[in-house]
Design a protein around this motif. Structure first.
Motif, PDB file in Angstrom:
ATOM      1  N   LYS A  16       5.404   2.185   8.824  1.00 34.50           N
ATOM      2  CA  LYS A  16       4.147   2.724   9.346  1.00 34.50           C
ATOM      3  C   LYS A  16       4.407   3.929  10.234  1.00 34.50           C
ATOM      4  O   LYS A  16       5.318   3.925  11.065  1.00 34.50           O
ATOM      5  CB  LYS A  16       3.407   1.642  10.136  1.00 34.50           C
ATOM      6  CG  LYS A  16       2.046   2.091  10.659  1.00 34.50           C
ATOM      7  CD  LYS A  16       1.378   0.952  11.415  1.00 34.50           C
ATOM      8  CE  LYS A  16       0.012   1.364  11.954  1.00 34.50           C
ATOM      9  NZ  LYS A  16      -0.617   0.271  12.716  1.00 34.50           N
ATOM     10  N   ASN A  29       2.051  -9.917   5.519  1.00 34.97           N
ATOM     11  CA  ASN A  29       2.365  -8.757   4.693  1.00 34.97           C
ATOM     12  C   ASN A  29       2.493  -9.146   3.223  1.00 34.97           C
ATOM     13  O   ASN A  29       1.994  -8.452   2.327  1.00 34.97           O
ATOM     14  CB  ASN A  29       3.679  -8.119   5.158  1.00 34.97           C
ATOM     15  CG  ASN A  29       3.512  -7.241   6.377  1.00 34.97           C
ATOM     16  OD1 ASN A  29       2.440  -6.706   6.629  1.00 34.97           O
ATOM     17  ND2 ASN A  29       4.578  -7.089   7.142  1.00 34.97           N
ATOM     18  N   ARG A  69      -3.844  -0.832  -0.787  1.00 37.50           N
ATOM     19  CA  ARG A  69      -4.492  -0.521   0.490  1.00 37.50           C
ATOM     20  C   ARG A  69      -3.865   0.736   1.069  1.00 37.50           C
ATOM     21  O   ARG A  69      -2.698   1.044   0.803  1.00 37.50           O
ATOM     22  CB  ARG A  69      -4.349  -1.683   1.479  1.00 37.50           C
ATOM     23  CG  ARG A  69      -5.016  -2.983   1.006  1.00 37.50           C
ATOM     24  CD  ARG A  69      -4.701  -4.108   1.961  1.00 37.50           C
ATOM     25  NE  ARG A  69      -5.182  -5.395   1.466  1.00 37.50           N
ATOM     26  CZ  ARG A  69      -6.277  -6.002   1.906  1.00 37.50           C
ATOM     27  NH1 ARG A  69      -7.027  -5.416   2.828  1.00 37.50           N
ATOM     28  NH2 ARG A  69      -6.645  -7.174   1.425  1.00 37.50           N
ATOM     29  N   THR A  88      -6.365  -4.059   8.853  1.00 37.86           N
ATOM     30  CA  THR A  88      -6.008  -4.773   7.622  1.00 37.86           C
ATOM     31  C   THR A  88      -5.578  -6.199   7.931  1.00 37.86           C
ATOM     32  O   THR A  88      -5.877  -7.137   7.174  1.00 37.86           O
ATOM     33  CB  THR A  88      -4.872  -4.038   6.887  1.00 37.86           C
ATOM     34  OG1 THR A  88      -5.313  -2.711   6.573  1.00 37.86           O
ATOM     35  CG2 THR A  88      -4.490  -4.749   5.597  1.00 37.86           C
ATOM     36  N   ASN A  98       5.101   6.605  -1.916  1.00 39.23           N
ATOM     37  CA  ASN A  98       4.591   5.243  -1.746  1.00 39.23           C
ATOM     38  C   ASN A  98       4.597   4.479  -3.067  1.00 39.23           C
ATOM     39  O   ASN A  98       4.912   3.291  -3.114  1.00 39.23           O
ATOM     40  CB  ASN A  98       3.176   5.274  -1.171  1.00 39.23           C
ATOM     41  CG  ASN A  98       3.169   5.347   0.346  1.00 39.23           C
ATOM     42  OD1 ASN A  98       4.204   5.574   0.975  1.00 39.23           O
ATOM     43  ND2 ASN A  98       2.006   5.167   0.944  1.00 39.23           N
ATOM     44  N   LYS A 112       4.617  -4.337  10.731  1.00 44.98           N
ATOM     45  CA  LYS A 112       3.230  -4.185  10.286  1.00 44.98           C
ATOM     46  C   LYS A 112       3.061  -2.835   9.599  1.00 44.98           C
ATOM     47  O   LYS A 112       2.900  -1.805  10.257  1.00 44.98           O
ATOM     48  CB  LYS A 112       2.268  -4.336  11.467  1.00 44.98           C
ATOM     49  CG  LYS A 112       2.208  -5.757  12.000  1.00 44.98           C
ATOM     50  CD  LYS A 112       1.106  -5.939  13.032  1.00 44.98           C
ATOM     51  CE  LYS A 112       0.977  -7.388  13.452  1.00 44.98           C
ATOM     52  NZ  LYS A 112      -0.117  -7.597  14.428  1.00 44.98           N
ATOM     53  N   ARG A 113       3.103  -2.865   8.276  1.00 45.00           N
ATOM     54  CA  ARG A 113       3.088  -1.629   7.478  1.00 45.00           C
ATOM     55  C   ARG A 113       1.690  -1.028   7.373  1.00 45.00           C
ATOM     56  O   ARG A 113       1.544   0.195   7.240  1.00 45.00           O
ATOM     57  CB  ARG A 113       3.633  -1.935   6.072  1.00 45.00           C
ATOM     58  CG  ARG A 113       3.699  -0.708   5.143  1.00 45.00           C
ATOM     59  CD  ARG A 113       4.670   0.309   5.671  1.00 45.00           C
ATOM     60  NE  ARG A 113       4.739   1.497   4.841  1.00 45.00           N
ATOM     61  CZ  ARG A 113       3.980   2.585   5.001  1.00 45.00           C
ATOM     62  NH1 ARG A 113       3.057   2.617   5.951  1.00 45.00           N
ATOM     63  NH2 ARG A 113       4.129   3.634   4.216  1.00 45.00           N
ATOM     64  N   TRP A 114       0.632  -1.858   7.415  1.00 42.15           N
ATOM     65  CA  TRP A 114      -0.728  -1.371   7.199  1.00 42.15           C
ATOM     66  C   TRP A 114      -1.459  -1.203   8.540  1.00 42.15           C
ATOM     67  O   TRP A 114      -0.991  -1.679   9.584  1.00 42.15           O
ATOM     68  CB  TRP A 114      -1.472  -2.345   6.302  1.00 42.15           C
ATOM     69  CG  TRP A 114      -1.022  -2.300   4.875  1.00 42.15           C
ATOM     70  CD1 TRP A 114      -1.461  -1.444   3.906  1.00 42.15           C
ATOM     71  CD2 TRP A 114      -0.043  -3.135   4.246  1.00 42.15           C
ATOM     72  NE1 TRP A 114      -0.814  -1.709   2.709  1.00 42.15           N
ATOM     73  CE2 TRP A 114       0.060  -2.737   2.896  1.00 42.15           C
ATOM     74  CE3 TRP A 114       0.770  -4.197   4.695  1.00 42.15           C
ATOM     75  CZ2 TRP A 114       0.923  -3.334   1.987  1.00 42.15           C
ATOM     76  CZ3 TRP A 114       1.645  -4.804   3.791  1.00 42.15           C
ATOM     77  CH2 TRP A 114       1.715  -4.378   2.459  1.00 42.15           C
ATOM     78  N   ALA A 155      -2.003   3.020   3.603  1.00 46.46           N
ATOM     79  CA  ALA A 155      -0.963   2.825   4.609  1.00 46.46           C
ATOM     80  C   ALA A 155      -0.556   4.194   5.145  1.00 46.46           C
ATOM     81  O   ALA A 155      -0.277   5.114   4.364  1.00 46.46           O
ATOM     82  CB  ALA A 155       0.239   2.111   4.008  1.00 46.46           C
ATOM     83  N   HIS A 156      -0.533   4.339   6.466  1.00 49.79           N
ATOM     84  CA  HIS A 156      -0.153   5.610   7.076  1.00 49.79           C
ATOM     85  C   HIS A 156       1.351   5.822   6.919  1.00 49.79           C
ATOM     86  O   HIS A 156       2.157   4.984   7.317  1.00 49.79           O
ATOM     87  CB  HIS A 156      -0.568   5.643   8.542  1.00 49.79           C
ATOM     88  CG  HIS A 156      -2.053   5.693   8.718  1.00 49.79           C
ATOM     89  ND1 HIS A 156      -2.809   4.569   8.959  1.00 49.79           N
ATOM     90  CD2 HIS A 156      -2.933   6.730   8.649  1.00 49.79           C
ATOM     91  CE1 HIS A 156      -4.087   4.912   9.051  1.00 49.79           C
ATOM     92  NE2 HIS A 156      -4.186   6.214   8.860  1.00 49.79           N
ATOM     93  N   THR A 157       1.697   6.954   6.328  1.00 43.45           N
ATOM     94  CA  THR A 157       3.075   7.226   5.931  1.00 43.45           C
ATOM     95  C   THR A 157       3.510   8.583   6.456  1.00 43.45           C
ATOM     96  O   THR A 157       2.745   9.547   6.417  1.00 43.45           O
ATOM     97  CB  THR A 157       3.194   7.210   4.395  1.00 43.45           C
ATOM     98  OG1 THR A 157       2.651   5.970   3.903  1.00 43.45           O
ATOM     99  CG2 THR A 157       4.633   7.349   3.947  1.00 43.45           C
TER     100      THR A 157
END
Length: 305
Positions: free
Chosen positions: A202, A60, A214, A299, A274, A293-295, A216-218
């Protein structure tokens, strides 16, 4: 169903788990606040780098800071374990930190006073920065009526301990994540009460918005609530000043734009959140929770450039 009708073995495991937590809590409350914080830093600072999630934290950090050297990344990863250790160790004694009076500095506290005075319902947003439990305590002690979202623990006995501990430092209103919690938040805002949500992890199926360059689903929940009730997103952050001392910052509110294109309005608002989180993390990268795992999965499959 497992939680509603646990097996005898599961129930015993849950009880043993909470007994261990009770013992740790009792022990922690026998020592000075800073000593407890230091112990957490030392313990997880030693153990954390040996766990499998250490690789997640390193990856990360590489994604977020591609220009940093391998040595800098490793130093940040090691320091974030010490920060997490402090946060975990401080949880059973946060009421003592809050009650001390001189351990929490509040920047722009007049904004909280204004929300409390006017009864203006807002959507507080923040993330897992430093000791994130300090923020709800500050909101509660400001006099703002606010429902705090949380993810219930699988162990119902442990979940009760968490709620009881938060009650000790002033948090009275809880809204669990999920369908029931969402209804509670809607009802609260409808009554003119505020709500608070973490918005930095995530969320599969959420809005894909830029985060450290990048997508990132938020979770779009905070933005949807603010737009639905025509109110503001009220960002907050917390910084560690050393050991168990903190600075809580009440940032300028974000007013989502209602253009008539709801999907675009939500996406724009999520992007603003974000961006806010990215700025706070970049300022003090060792104080964020890097071990999830944020992305998107793909990724992590790419090699570091």
């Amino acid at each position: 169903m497992a939680r509603a009708h646990p097996s005898l073995a599961q129930s015993l495991a849950w009880r043993l788990e909470v007994a261990a937590y009770d013992a740790i809590t009792l022990l922690a409350r026998l020592f000075p606040v800073d000593s407890v914080s230091d112990f957490g830093a030392a313990a997880l600072g030693w153990l954390g780098p040996m766990t499998s999630v250490h690789r997640v934290a390193v990856r990360n950090l590489q994604i977020a800071f591609p220009d940093r050297t391998a040595e800098e990344i490793e130093r940040l990863a090691a320091e974030q374990w010490r920060q997490i250790g402090r946060t975990f160790a401080e949880f059973p004694i946060i009421d003592r930190i809050v009650a001390a009076g001189d351990r929490i500095e509040i920047v722009n506290g007049e904004r909280l006073a204004e929300i409390a005075r006017t009864g203006e319902p807002v959507v507080f947003v923040s993330g897992h920065l430093s000791n994130w439990e300090i923020m709800p305590a500050v909101i509660a002690h400001s006099g703002v009526v606010c429902h705090m979202t949380y993810r219930p623990a699988n162990n119902p006995y442990f979940d009760k301990r968490i709620r009881d501990n938060r009650f000790r430092y002033g948090v009275r209103l809880f809204a669990p994540k999920g369908g029931d919690g969402a209804r509670e938040l809607l009802d609260a805002l409808g009554r003119g009460e505020s709500v608070a949500l973490m918005n930095d992890q995530k969320f599969n199926g959420g809005v894909a918005a830029p985060f450290f360059g990048r997508l990132a689903h938020t979770a779009p929940g905070p933005s949807r609530l603010a737009l639905r009730f025509d109110t503001v997103l009220q960002p907050m952050s917390v910084q560690r000043l050393g050991k168990a001392r903190f600075r809580v910052i009440v940032h300028p509110p974000i007013k989502p734009v209602a253009s008539g294109d709801r999907a675009a309005d939500i996406a724009r608002s999520v992007g603003q959140i974000n961006a806010f989180m990215e700025e706070r993390i970049a300022e003090r990268p060792a104080e964020w929770f890097w071990v999830h795992k944020r992305w998107p999965t793909e990724t992590y499959a790419r090699k570091r450039r």
